[in-house]
Design a protein around this motif. Structure first.
Motif, PDB file in Angstrom:
ATOM      1  N   LYS A 269      47.286  31.817  39.347  1.00 43.18           N
ATOM      2  CA  LYS A 269      45.947  32.374  39.542  1.00 43.18           C
ATOM      3  C   LYS A 269      45.520  32.369  40.997  1.00 43.18           C
ATOM      4  CE  LYS A 269      43.360  28.058  38.802  1.00 43.18           C
ATOM      5  NZ  LYS A 269      43.051  27.869  40.236  1.00 43.18           N
TER       6      LYS A 269
ATOM      7  N   THR B 193      43.307  37.530  26.444  1.00 41.04           N
ATOM      8  CA  THR B 193      42.735  38.316  27.540  1.00 41.04           C
ATOM      9  C   THR B 193      41.758  39.351  27.006  1.00 41.04           C
ATOM     10  OG1 THR B 193      44.777  38.041  28.819  1.00 41.04           O
ATOM     11  CG2 THR B 193      43.275  39.801  29.513  1.00 41.04           C
TER      12      THR B 193
ATOM     13  N   THR C  26      52.322  38.768  37.567  1.00 39.66           N
ATOM     14  CA  THR C  26      51.529  37.611  37.141  1.00 39.66           C
ATOM     15  C   THR C  26      52.336  36.779  36.149  1.00 39.66           C
ATOM     16  OG1 THR C  26      49.556  38.994  37.319  1.00 39.66           O
ATOM     17  CG2 THR C  26      49.295  36.872  36.230  1.00 39.66           C
TER      18      THR C  26
ATOM     19  N   VAL D   9      47.117  35.312  42.710  1.00 40.62           N
ATOM     20  CA  VAL D   9      46.547  36.550  42.168  1.00 40.62           C
ATOM     21  C   VAL D   9      45.168  36.806  42.754  1.00 40.62           C
ATOM     22  CG1 VAL D   9      45.660  37.670  40.079  1.00 40.62           C
ATOM     23  CG2 VAL D   9      47.872  36.505  40.020  1.00 40.62           C
TER      24      VAL D   9
ATOM     25  N   VAL E 188      45.938  43.584  38.103  1.00 39.88           N
ATOM     26  CA  VAL E 188      46.619  42.323  37.803  1.00 39.88           C
ATOM     27  C   VAL E 188      47.713  42.665  36.798  1.00 39.88           C
ATOM     28  CG1 VAL E 188      46.389  39.969  36.925  1.00 39.88           C
ATOM     29  CG2 VAL E 188      44.494  41.032  38.197  1.00 39.88           C
TER      30      VAL E 188
ATOM     31  N   ILE F 164      44.295  32.353  33.009  1.00 42.51           N
ATOM     32  CA  ILE F 164      43.992  33.737  32.646  1.00 42.51           C
ATOM     33  C   ILE F 164      42.485  33.971  32.672  1.00 42.51           C
ATOM     34  CG2 ILE F 164      44.033  35.415  30.756  1.00 42.51           C
ATOM     35  CD1 ILE F 164      46.782  34.308  29.981  1.00 42.51           C
TER      36      ILE F 164
ATOM     37  N   ILE G 254      41.236  34.202  36.211  1.00 42.62           N
ATOM     38  CA  ILE G 254      41.510  35.507  36.819  1.00 42.62           C
ATOM     39  C   ILE G 254      40.515  36.553  36.310  1.00 42.62           C
ATOM     40  CG2 ILE G 254      43.168  37.418  36.916  1.00 42.62           C
ATOM     41  CD1 ILE G 254      45.396  35.241  36.860  1.00 42.62           C
ATOM     42  N   CYS G 255      40.289  36.554  34.997  1.00 38.73           N
ATOM     43  CA  CYS G 255      39.343  37.519  34.423  1.00 38.73           C
ATOM     44  C   CYS G 255      37.955  37.363  35.044  1.00 38.73           C
ATOM     45  CB  CYS G 255      39.248  37.338  32.909  1.00 38.73           C
ATOM     46  SG  CYS G 255      40.747  37.786  31.997  1.00 38.73           S
TER      47      CYS G 255
ATOM     48  N   ILE H  27      49.033  40.581  32.954  1.00 41.10           N
ATOM     49  CA  ILE H  27      48.307  39.308  32.939  1.00 41.10           C
ATOM     50  C   ILE H  27      48.735  38.463  31.743  1.00 41.10           C
ATOM     51  CG2 ILE H  27      46.327  40.215  31.664  1.00 41.10           C
ATOM     52  CD1 ILE H  27      44.541  38.394  33.424  1.00 41.10           C
ATOM     53  N   ASN H  28      49.319  39.091  30.718  1.00 41.10           N
ATOM     54  CA  ASN H  28      49.835  38.331  29.579  1.00 41.10           C
ATOM     55  C   ASN H  28      51.302  37.964  29.755  1.00 41.10           C
ATOM     56  OD1 ASN H  28      50.438  41.152  29.220  1.00 41.10           O
ATOM     57  ND2 ASN H  28      51.071  40.725  27.123  1.00 41.10           N
TER      58      ASN H  28
ATOM     59  N   LEU I 294      43.000  44.648  34.428  1.00 39.65           N
ATOM     60  CA  LEU I 294      43.701  43.621  33.653  1.00 39.65           C
ATOM     61  C   LEU I 294      44.719  44.327  32.769  1.00 39.65           C
ATOM     62  CD1 LEU I 294      40.546  41.591  32.554  1.00 39.65           C
ATOM     63  CD2 LEU I 294      42.043  41.117  34.512  1.00 39.65           C
TER      64      LEU I 294
END
Length: 398
Positions: A217, A268, A204, A220, A228, A243, A246-247, A231-232, A254
């Protein structure tokens, strides 16, 4: 280099007594009542008060001296290559060094740093099976390295996934590090992997190594991998709105990594917490990588998320243990009867202003590790990497 760790030669019984605090690794009950843990033949058999536990016949007795026992930490994102050596970064003995940071289990996100890594289908399948077999046999320092994570390529068909699964492959390397970078192709192959019991992770964010690219995104969400990955960012994170999308747009894992964007990790965490989805958050380091190797990377993530993310320390430890164990379907990561006897024994660091280990972590300090145990066997005592602990456990009988 660290090679094969000793295994129990016969029936074994471990008793850890005089425990000051037991962290379970489970979000629903992060602290357990008790001062004793018993494990037989590598599995936890009792948790409670010393007077109530059957401690007869112990082959190893550890006096915790009032310290904290937690599940061994799990690094959900590493890139191993050959034993305890990763040539791209020329890192030697890094897995053994992670053990001194409390990590007892690692999950490969792809053996991508192998020099000359094969991209043809036959070669990548062969390498995956080799890595799975080699790391489960080797176990540097005793660390359980779940490896054999092939990076998928566009030429693969369903039969390839069926064949790999039949030969013990249970993971995919990061989707996006190979030729598959579009959502529709990724979703199709992730579906094949899931059908045969293979877990998937997606890269990601921005590119990290030659051959990788931006995974945003849209890719993903369409790929729908089980995790994922970073993610950061690994290293470059997506914008906050992506972000959040996606969440909110999937219910998959995550993953926050040390070798990523710290501000995005905190964003996140806040988003997942607002959604009531802390159970989806897991931790990794994404090492070895360009940022190097961080033997204390998981502890540092726990401390950062607790201190800057205002997360109770006992909850932050769950992200590095039970959350990952449940998501990755592991038999470790939780202190409960029947689970693997993998522990890290810690205390607050000497001279930390915190009154106890939980307060010191919430203030941003790392704990001092006094012992690691894998499958009921003491693997290390006082850590060579963490600050010295205020109190340390000792083996009093063996």
């Amino acid at each position: 280099m660290a090679h094969d760790a000793p295994q129990a030669a016969g029936p074994s019984k471990l008793v850890i007594r005089n425990i000051g605090l037991i962290l379970s690794g489970a979000l629903e009950k992060p602290i357990l009542d008790g001062d004793t843990i018993v494990a037989e033949n590598g599995k936890i058999t009792a948790i409670g008060r010393f007077k109530d536990c059957n401690v007869e016949g112990a082959t190893t007795i550890v006096d915790a001296h009032g310290t904290t026992v937690a599940p061994g930490l799990i690094d959900s994102h590493v890139h191993p290559v050959a034993g305890d050596w990763t040539p791209r970064q020329n890192q030697i003995n890094w897995i053994d060094s992670y053990l001194h940071g409390g990590v007892t289990t690692m999950i490969s996100a792809g053996e991508v740093h192998m020099p000359g890594r094969p991209r043809d289908v036959v070669g990548l399948k062969a390498m995956a099976v080799f890595a799975q077999r080699a790391f489960w046999t080797l176990r540097p320092g005793g660390v359980k390295v779940h490896a054999g994570a092939p990076v998928i390529e566009c030429e693969m068909v369903e039969e390839d996934f069926k064949e790999m699964a039949a030969n013990g492959v249970k993971l995919l390397g990061e989707v996006g590090l190979g030729g598959v970078k579009d959502g529709p192709t990724a979703r199709k192959m992730v579906g094949w992997a899931r059908k045969y019991g293979i877990q998937s992770t997606i890269h990601t964010g921005g590119p990290s190594i030659p051959g990788s690219g931006l995974i945003d995104k849209d890719v993903v969400l369409e790929a729908d991998t089980d995790v994922v990955g970073h993610i950061n960012g690994g290293h470059t994170a997506l914008p906050d709105d992506q972000i959040r999308c996606i969440c909110e747009g999937c219910k998959r894992g995550l993953e926050l990594v040390h070798n990523g964007n710290e501000r995005s990790a905190l964003f996140t965490l806040r988003t997942a917490r607002e959604m009531g989805d802390l159970h989806r958050v897991i931790l990794g380091t994404d090492a070895p990588a360009g940022s190097g190797v961080q033997p204390l990377g998981i502890l540092r993530m726990v401390s950062m998320l607790s201190s800057l993310g205002e997360l109770p320390a006992e909850i932050a430890f769950c992200l590095a243990t039970g959350n990952t164990a449940r998501m990755r379907e592991l038999d470790c990561g939780l202190i409960e009867v029947g689970r693997s006897a993998d522990f890290v024994i810690m205390d607050k660091a000497q001279h930390s202003p915190g009154k106890n280990i939980l307060e010191s972590v919430q203030l941003g300090d790392l704990p001092g590790i006094g012992m690691t145990i894998i499958d009921g066997i003491v693997r290390t005592q006082r850590s060579r990497n963490t600050p010295p602990a205020g109190k340390v456990p000792e083996v009093v009988a063996k």
